[in-house]
Each structure stands twice: as structure tokens, then as C-alpha cells.
Design an enzyme around this catalytic site. Sequence first.
Site, PDB file in Angstrom:
ATOM      1  N   GLY A  12      32.988 -31.617  -0.714  1.00 34.97           N
ATOM      2  CA  GLY A  12      32.921 -33.078  -0.764  1.00 34.97           C
ATOM      3  C   GLY A  12      31.660 -33.563  -0.044  1.00 34.97           C
ATOM      4  O   GLY A  12      30.792 -32.761   0.333  1.00 34.97           O
ATOM      5  N   GLN A  13      31.597 -34.868   0.159  1.00 35.40           N
ATOM      6  CA  GLN A  13      30.391 -35.456   0.742  1.00 35.40           C
ATOM      7  C   GLN A  13      30.106 -34.897   2.138  1.00 35.40           C
ATOM      8  O   GLN A  13      28.971 -34.559   2.456  1.00 35.40           O
ATOM      9  CB  GLN A  13      30.545 -36.988   0.796  1.00 35.40           C
ATOM     10  N   ARG A  37      39.147 -27.601  -7.186  1.00 38.40           N
ATOM     11  CA  ARG A  37      38.737 -27.444  -8.593  1.00 38.40           C
ATOM     12  C   ARG A  37      37.240 -27.240  -8.731  1.00 38.40           C
ATOM     13  O   ARG A  37      36.785 -26.298  -9.344  1.00 38.40           O
ATOM     14  CB  ARG A  37      39.159 -28.679  -9.388  1.00 38.40           C
ATOM     15  N   ASP A  51      45.508 -25.094  -2.925  1.00 39.41           N
ATOM     16  CA  ASP A  51      45.930 -26.455  -2.628  1.00 39.41           C
ATOM     17  C   ASP A  51      46.432 -26.522  -1.182  1.00 39.41           C
ATOM     18  O   ASP A  51      47.344 -25.768  -0.799  1.00 39.41           O
ATOM     19  CB  ASP A  51      47.072 -26.816  -3.607  1.00 39.41           C
ATOM     20  N   TYR A 140      45.257 -45.315   1.588  1.00 37.73           N
ATOM     21  CA  TYR A 140      44.346 -44.444   2.333  1.00 37.73           C
ATOM     22  C   TYR A 140      44.464 -44.715   3.842  1.00 37.73           C
ATOM     23  O   TYR A 140      44.628 -43.789   4.643  1.00 37.73           O
ATOM     24  CB  TYR A 140      42.921 -44.716   1.845  1.00 37.73           C
ATOM     25  N   LYS A 144      45.874 -42.371   6.938  1.00 38.08           N
ATOM     26  CA  LYS A 144      45.040 -42.014   8.095  1.00 38.08           C
ATOM     27  C   LYS A 144      45.724 -42.404   9.417  1.00 38.08           C
ATOM     28  O   LYS A 144      45.661 -41.669  10.390  1.00 38.08           O
ATOM     29  CB  LYS A 144      43.650 -42.651   7.982  1.00 38.08           C
TER      30      LYS A 144
HETATM   31  N1  SER Z   1      34.064 -44.005   3.039  1.00 45.40           N
HETATM   32  C1  SER Z   1      35.480 -44.124   3.067  1.00 45.40           C
HETATM   33  C2  SER Z   1      35.980 -44.963   1.968  1.00 45.40           C
HETATM   34  O1  SER Z   1      35.288 -45.887   1.618  1.00 45.40           O
HETATM   35  C3  SER Z   1      35.914 -44.701   4.382  1.00 45.40           C
HETATM   36  O2  SER Z   1      36.499 -43.716   5.127  1.00 45.40           O
HETATM   37  O3  SER Z   1      37.037 -44.741   1.469  1.00 45.40           O
END
Ligand code: SER
Length: 313
Positions: A12-13, A37, A51, A140, A144
Site C-alpha cells: 500500500g501507500q 491480491r 488474509d 473507518y 480506528k
Molecule cells: N488518508 C486517510 C484517509 O483519507 C486518513 O487516514 O482515509
Amino acid sequence: MTEKVLVTGPFGQIGSELLPELQNRYGEENVVALGHRHIPDWYDGILEQGDVREKEFMTELFEKYEFTQVYHLASLLSAVGEKRPHLAWTVNVKGLKVMLDLAKEWDSKLFWASSIAVFGPTSPLDNTPQHTILEPVTMYGVTKVSGELLCQYYHERYGLDVRSIRYPGLISWKEEPGGGTTDYAVEIFYKAIEEGEYTCFVKEDTKLPMMYMEDAIRGTLMLMDADEEDIDVRTSYNHSALSFTAKELEEEIKKHIPDFEVSYEPDERQKTADSWPNTIDDSAAREDWGWEHEYDLERMTEVMLKNLREKLG
Ligand code: SER
């Protein structure tokens, strides 16, 4: 003692920049990337595929490698999380729970990525404190906050050495972010170079905390290197560098590309952006483990444009 390191969400980033750093530090033979994947061509190192939610599979992985450190980055971001809330919950929370249990069993040091998304409309918007109201309005953010409390619980109850950062919007050129709200601050650079125009999905006065990736990686390793007794926060550390509005970013890019044109057409992500802080108070990170950022808006913009121009030819 030789470290054995597991990285989840390695491509990922964040992972795609953290992974090579960890390989440099600990040796390629001691770092395991757990891909799901998408496996990029550039990766040269130990690869497992699976996973994070599958306890049996993850248990076998720990038995095979006996990890001493885990960087658990696998996560769905905010915009994708709003489209697929159930998936966001299972990957972000169930996945973390599996990792906490295994880290506890194997006595490994665990890093977990949290986010400014833990804050919500009832949190103070400016200079948001480390300890404050956390009532996020995205799935999200809910995952968190739940994850942060789980981390703290495992530390208090079982003595697990778990450490975490609330990342702001991260700006990088190597790998694009996958479905977050702060993605416009990366997209805008690609569009400036490739098309000379960009339609931004948040309003021009939207101001959010951001950070250049190099700072974020350095901060992550500083936190993991810090002495255990210096880590007072076991939920997750506020971690900040700069804050700017979308318009200020546009103006900064225009210093390099004067003809660049930006229009603003806010979509459903605006609501999420509005619920997040403008600026963050990260004095706990600065005091506890010496955090200092290096990139301001000017320097970040220069480096982003230079690296992206090379990347895009
Ligand atoms: N960069 C993330 C988002 O925008 C923030 O944690 O979901």
C-alpha cells in the site's frame, strides 16, 4: 538477537516505502511481506500471500518465522470504508485482533497504523489534543477508535509492547493511496504534471493535517526505536507536520506550473473531510520520542514534482 519482521499491507501507500527501509535495516532475509491480491513487480524479498483475518493461516505464519516485530498496516481507508462498511470492520478490527493475539503469544513488538479519522465533529478542530473526544462519523474512524482501545487494552492487560501513530493525510509519489479522503492532495500532483488541470473533490478552503511520506516513515521508525519506558501513549500518537487548504496546495504547485488550473467540485468525501481536524497537537510525540518533521509545504511540493516527473517520464 536477529529481528524477524512481518509487514502486512506491504504494498500500500505506506508499506511500499516502509518495506525497503526495513529490508535495509534488518536484511532482506529477515523481512516478510504479507501480500493479499496485488503483488507489484518491483518487490524482491520474502513473500507470503493471505488474509490477516484468518487466524489459522496467521498462526502458521508466526510458527514458521517467529516474528519479533510486526508492522500491521493492512487496512481499508475512509472512502472505501464508507462504500463497504462491513468489510472495513472485519479487515480493520478483526484483522488487528488476530495480530494482537499472535503478537501477545509470540511476545513480538507490534506497530499499528491509526489515523486522524479517529476524530469527529465533536473533537476540537484546531490544535486537536492527544486526549480528547473521539466520536468519528465514518466506519473507518469507528474501526480506528476501536483498534486504539484494543491496543491500549492489550498493553495494560498483557504487557504487549504495541505502538501506534495517528497518521495525517500522507503525500507520496511511489505508490498511490487506495481510497482515502485525503487522496486529492496526491492526485493533484499527478494531474498537474499529466493534464495541467484538476477537479478537486473537496472545497478549496478544506484544511487538513498532512505529511510527506519520508517524514512519516522516519517517525514510524523513531517510535519503534524509542525506549519502552518513554512510550506513554498506548492508544495512538497524534503525529503532525503541516496543514494546508486545498487552495494553498494549488497555489504552491502553481509556483512551478503557472498554467495549472484547478476547479472544485466537492462530493460525498467533503463530509468526512469536514469532520476531521484542521491542525493537530502532537506535542506528546515530540516530548516522548523526539518527533520532529522536516518537510514543509514548499519543500514537499518541490520534491513531489521532481520525483513524479521522473516517475512519469
Ligand atoms: N488518508 C486517510 C484517509 O483519507 C486518513 O487516514 O482515509
